[in-house]
Design an enzyme around this catalytic site. Structure first.
Site, PDB file in Angstrom:
ATOM      1  N   GLY A 114      33.038  45.857  42.894  1.00 40.68           N
ATOM      2  CA  GLY A 114      34.482  45.967  43.111  1.00 40.68           C
ATOM      3  C   GLY A 114      34.906  46.026  44.564  1.00 40.68           C
ATOM      4  N   VAL A 129      38.292  44.164  45.135  1.00 43.76           N
ATOM      5  CA  VAL A 129      39.431  44.938  44.628  1.00 43.76           C
ATOM      6  C   VAL A 129      39.751  46.075  45.596  1.00 43.76           C
ATOM      7  CG1 VAL A 129      40.160  46.535  42.803  1.00 43.76           C
ATOM      8  CG2 VAL A 129      39.123  44.335  42.208  1.00 43.76           C
ATOM      9  N   LYS A 171      36.832  38.286  55.120  1.00 39.24           N
ATOM     10  CA  LYS A 171      35.577  38.053  54.400  1.00 39.24           C
ATOM     11  C   LYS A 171      34.721  37.102  55.231  1.00 39.24           C
ATOM     12  CE  LYS A 171      32.996  38.060  50.506  1.00 39.24           C
ATOM     13  NZ  LYS A 171      32.600  39.221  49.699  1.00 39.24           N
ATOM     14  N   ALA A 196      29.191  40.627  51.862  1.00 45.84           N
ATOM     15  CA  ALA A 196      28.760  39.794  50.738  1.00 45.84           C
ATOM     16  C   ALA A 196      27.638  40.522  50.008  1.00 45.84           C
ATOM     17  CB  ALA A 196      28.278  38.436  51.238  1.00 45.84           C
ATOM     18  N   GLY A 197      27.843  40.821  48.733  1.00 39.72           N
ATOM     19  CA  GLY A 197      26.812  41.514  47.964  1.00 39.72           C
ATOM     20  C   GLY A 197      26.600  42.934  48.443  1.00 39.72           C
ATOM     21  N   GLN A 224      39.607  52.789  36.362  1.00 38.86           N
ATOM     22  CA  GLN A 224      39.314  51.534  35.670  1.00 38.86           C
ATOM     23  C   GLN A 224      40.619  50.963  35.140  1.00 38.86           C
ATOM     24  OE1 GLN A 224      37.124  51.918  31.900  1.00 38.86           O
ATOM     25  NE2 GLN A 224      35.665  50.455  32.732  1.00 38.86           N
TER      26      GLN A 224
END
Length: 234
Positions: A14, A17, A37, A116-117, A206
């Protein structure tokens, strides 16, 4: 401080998000924040154009200005960045990332850099990965983790790895916290703090279909309610 790096205990925890939520939350506080990013694997297509899906999510709360680079390296396969870059014959250049980061830094109060990851992902080879990039950017990190079984192990390992690399951890955000948590889940935030020595600065609920709904103000308000922004940017 003009930058924060958002990393996670794994892929799909997440981070995007949370990055989107933080962008919205800081802007709401009149902090001129921008999401960035550097490396995206798993491009999507819009006709003949390749798009970075994480950046497209950011756009639900952030309108980019002309010539702003919100993504530096985009690869089609959803592989580890070092492999995706090798297959594309387009190696990741940290100098490009640093230039793009500093360009955003010059025109914004805060740059929210999403990795990333997970934290241990290699970007070029076994000698240069996400921690080395963070060190070159000279910014603190937050760790995003999940609320469910396995989070104690994953969060502790990520935190200890970050500390072994000399990274400055601002805090941990637990994402996807259910409305009716089990006793085990209720116990996790306090135990995460005990075993890592790092504060949990956010518990994010959630929300069903969260990526589809994240542009809705009421959803964003619900998501950011449990994040202590003062501990991130005081």
């Amino acid at each position: 401080m003009s930058g924060i790096f958002i990393t996670g205990t794994s892929s799909n925890v997440g981070k995007t998000v949370i990055t989107t939520c933080l962008t919205y939350a800081f802007q709401r506080r009149q902090v001129n924040a921008v999401p960035y990013k550097p490396v995206q694997c798993g491009a999507i297509t819009d006709g003949a154009e390749w798009l970075a899906p994480d950046v497209e999510l950011y756009r639900k709360v952030y309108t980019s200005k002309d010539n702003e680079q919100l993504n530096s390296f985009l690869y089609e396969p959803r592989f580890s960045p070092h492999l995706a870059a090798r297959l594309a014959n387009n190696p990741i250049d940290p100098q490009v990332i640093k230039r793009n980061y500093h360009a955003l830094q010059e025109t914004h109060d805060l740059v929210l850099v999403e990795g990333a990851g997970g934290l241990a992902v290699p970007l070029i080879d076994e000698q240069y990965g996400t921690p080395e990039l963070i060190i070159e950017l000279d910014i603190p990190i937050i760790i995003v983790t999940h609320a469910t079984v396995g989070t104690l192990n994953a969060t502790t390992l990520t935190a200890h790895y970050a500390q072994s690399k000399g990274l400055n951890i601002k805090g941990i955000i637990i994402n996807g916290y259910p409305d009716n948590p089990t006793e085990g889940i209720k116990h996790n935030p306090a135990m995460i703090e005990k075993v890592t020595g790092i504060p949990v600065i956010g518990i994010v609920p959630q929300v069903e279909n969260v990526e589809a709904r994240i542009g809705e103000e009421e959803v964003l308000e619900e998501l950011i309610r449990g994040i202590d922004l003062d501990k991130l940017y005081g």
